[in-house]
Design an enzyme around this catalytic site. Structure first.
Site, PDB file in Angstrom:
ATOM      1  N   LEU A  75      -0.560  -6.538   5.467  1.00 38.67           N
ATOM      2  CA  LEU A  75       0.073  -5.282   5.071  1.00 38.67           C
ATOM      3  C   LEU A  75      -0.803  -4.621   4.013  1.00 38.67           C
ATOM      4  O   LEU A  75      -0.550  -4.704   2.814  1.00 38.67           O
ATOM      5  CB  LEU A  75       1.493  -5.516   4.523  1.00 38.67           C
ATOM      6  CG  LEU A  75       2.602  -5.656   5.570  1.00 38.67           C
ATOM      7  CD1 LEU A  75       2.433  -6.929   6.378  1.00 38.67           C
ATOM      8  CD2 LEU A  75       3.965  -5.642   4.915  1.00 38.67           C
ATOM      9  N   GLU A 105      -2.897  -1.031   4.115  1.00 35.25           N
ATOM     10  CA  GLU A 105      -3.341   0.143   4.883  1.00 35.25           C
ATOM     11  C   GLU A 105      -4.795   0.507   4.593  1.00 35.25           C
ATOM     12  O   GLU A 105      -5.549   0.879   5.500  1.00 35.25           O
ATOM     13  CB  GLU A 105      -2.418   1.329   4.611  1.00 35.25           C
ATOM     14  CG  GLU A 105      -1.060   1.246   5.276  1.00 35.25           C
ATOM     15  CD  GLU A 105      -0.118   0.239   4.619  1.00 35.25           C
ATOM     16  OE1 GLU A 105       0.839  -0.215   5.277  1.00 35.25           O
ATOM     17  OE2 GLU A 105      -0.357  -0.095   3.435  1.00 35.25           O
ATOM     18  N   HIS A 128       9.736   6.502   5.298  1.00 32.71           N
ATOM     19  CA  HIS A 128       9.638   6.271   6.731  1.00 32.71           C
ATOM     20  C   HIS A 128       9.717   7.559   7.558  1.00 32.71           C
ATOM     21  O   HIS A 128       9.565   7.503   8.780  1.00 32.71           O
ATOM     22  CB  HIS A 128      10.758   5.338   7.208  1.00 32.71           C
ATOM     23  CG  HIS A 128      10.619   3.923   6.749  1.00 32.71           C
ATOM     24  ND1 HIS A 128      10.731   3.561   5.433  1.00 32.71           N
ATOM     25  CD2 HIS A 128      10.372   2.777   7.438  1.00 32.71           C
ATOM     26  CE1 HIS A 128      10.570   2.243   5.328  1.00 32.71           C
ATOM     27  NE2 HIS A 128      10.346   1.759   6.536  1.00 32.71           N
TER      28      HIS A 128
END
Length: 308
Positions: free
Chosen positions: A41, A43, A112
């Site tokens: 995890l 990016e 999100h």
């Protein structure tokens, strides 16, 4: 992936789990660990690794689990991926496709549901693609993977599995940079993309009962914009509205309005109407439907432009 061994999919949970929206389901079983890679995890690490792979001839397709998680990798995208061809004077290109589910409408938590496509469209060296149908998704993704330069490929999560459409089994391409006129009309041009295409078409059909004939143009690619189709439609109708779920200020609606001013001012009969999300962080559950442009609000905006 069958055609080109250099295509590699990578990202958080894209392998054994098939991605959070199951968009890569089955790929790990077919192509194995070396070509469908579950990453940490991180990016910045996902994007940075993909840039290095692309520079040395591979065609990575990194997935960022949600667009709202992409910001740690933003520096890698704009400082390196977008500039590699220019920085190396053409010695290197960066053939990579950054996939990310984006947009609201699924009752997701904070970070999100962002629609930050304008941030990427502003960066020279990046192409930004946003499909609205299954047919276009396959064809545009094929074109993106075959492109020699980086593409940010945003997938509207609201329309994952929302409707069905015939999609050829054989390979085909939908050209990047070409808009599609989804509904022809004579009274107003309505420009939109992604998940907003369907409610815009719904609004246009409803307004037809009132005698308002709206043309709906699905941009499909927001960088580069298909200025020819945008202007051609406006020259026919003389009025325009833009529908997008991103905040209004600094959104792509302003760029489209400016393009119309520069290229077709003498055809203009009313101010360009922007029907958008609000200049606030994307809200949680109770206000999500109010934030997103829905058919009734789109209809109101179109009426305002037509009745000016």
């Amino acid at each position: 992936m069958e055609r080109d061994d250099d295509v590699v999919v990578m990202g958080e949970d894209v392998g054994k789990n098939g991605g959070v929206f199951r968009a890569t389901e089955g790929l790990h079983d077919e192509f194995g660990d070396n070509r469908v890679v579950d990453t940490p995890l991180a990016e910045s690490g996902i994007i940075g690794t993909a840039i290095g792979m692309a520079a040395y001839g591979m065609r990575p397709v990194p997935e960022i689990q949600f667009l709202g998680f992409i910001y740690p990798g933003f520096d890698q995208i704009v400082s390196h991926a977008a500039r590699l061809r220019t920085r190396s004077r053409g010695q290197y290109t960066c053939p990579m496709v950054i996939r990310a589910p984006y947009g609201g409408g699924i009752r997701a938590p904070e970070h999100h549901s962002e629609s930050s496509e304008a941030m990427f469209a502003h960066q020279p060296g990046l192409k930004v693609v946003i499909p609205s149908t299954p047919y276009d998704t396959k064809g545009l993704l094929t074109s993106a993977i075959r492109s020699p330069d980086p593409v940010v490929f945003l997938e509207p999560k609201l329309i994952y599995r929302a409707f069905r459409e015939e999609v050829p089994a054989e390979s085909y391409e939908v050209p990047i940079g070409e808009a599609a006129v989804r509904r022809e009309g004579t009274d107003i041009s309505v420009y939109t993309w992604g998940a907003m295409t369907r409610p815009t078409l719904e609004a246009a059909e409803s307004l037809a009962d009132e005698g308002i004939d709206a043309e709906v143009v699905d941009l499909r690619t927001v960088s580069p914009l298909d200025e020819e189709t945008i202007v051609e439609s406006f020259e026919k109708t003389g009025r325009a509205a833009v529908v997008h779920e991103a905040p209004k200020t600094g959104g792509l609606g302003a760029e489209i309005a400016a393009t119309l001013q520069e290229e077709a001012l003498l055809y203009q009969e009313a101010p360009v109407e922007r029907i958008t999300g609000f200049d606030t962080p994307f809200p949680l559950y109770a206000l999500e439907d109010y934030y997103l442009p829905e058919p009734a609000r789109i209809e109101d905006g179109i009426r305002d432009a037509v009745e000016f």
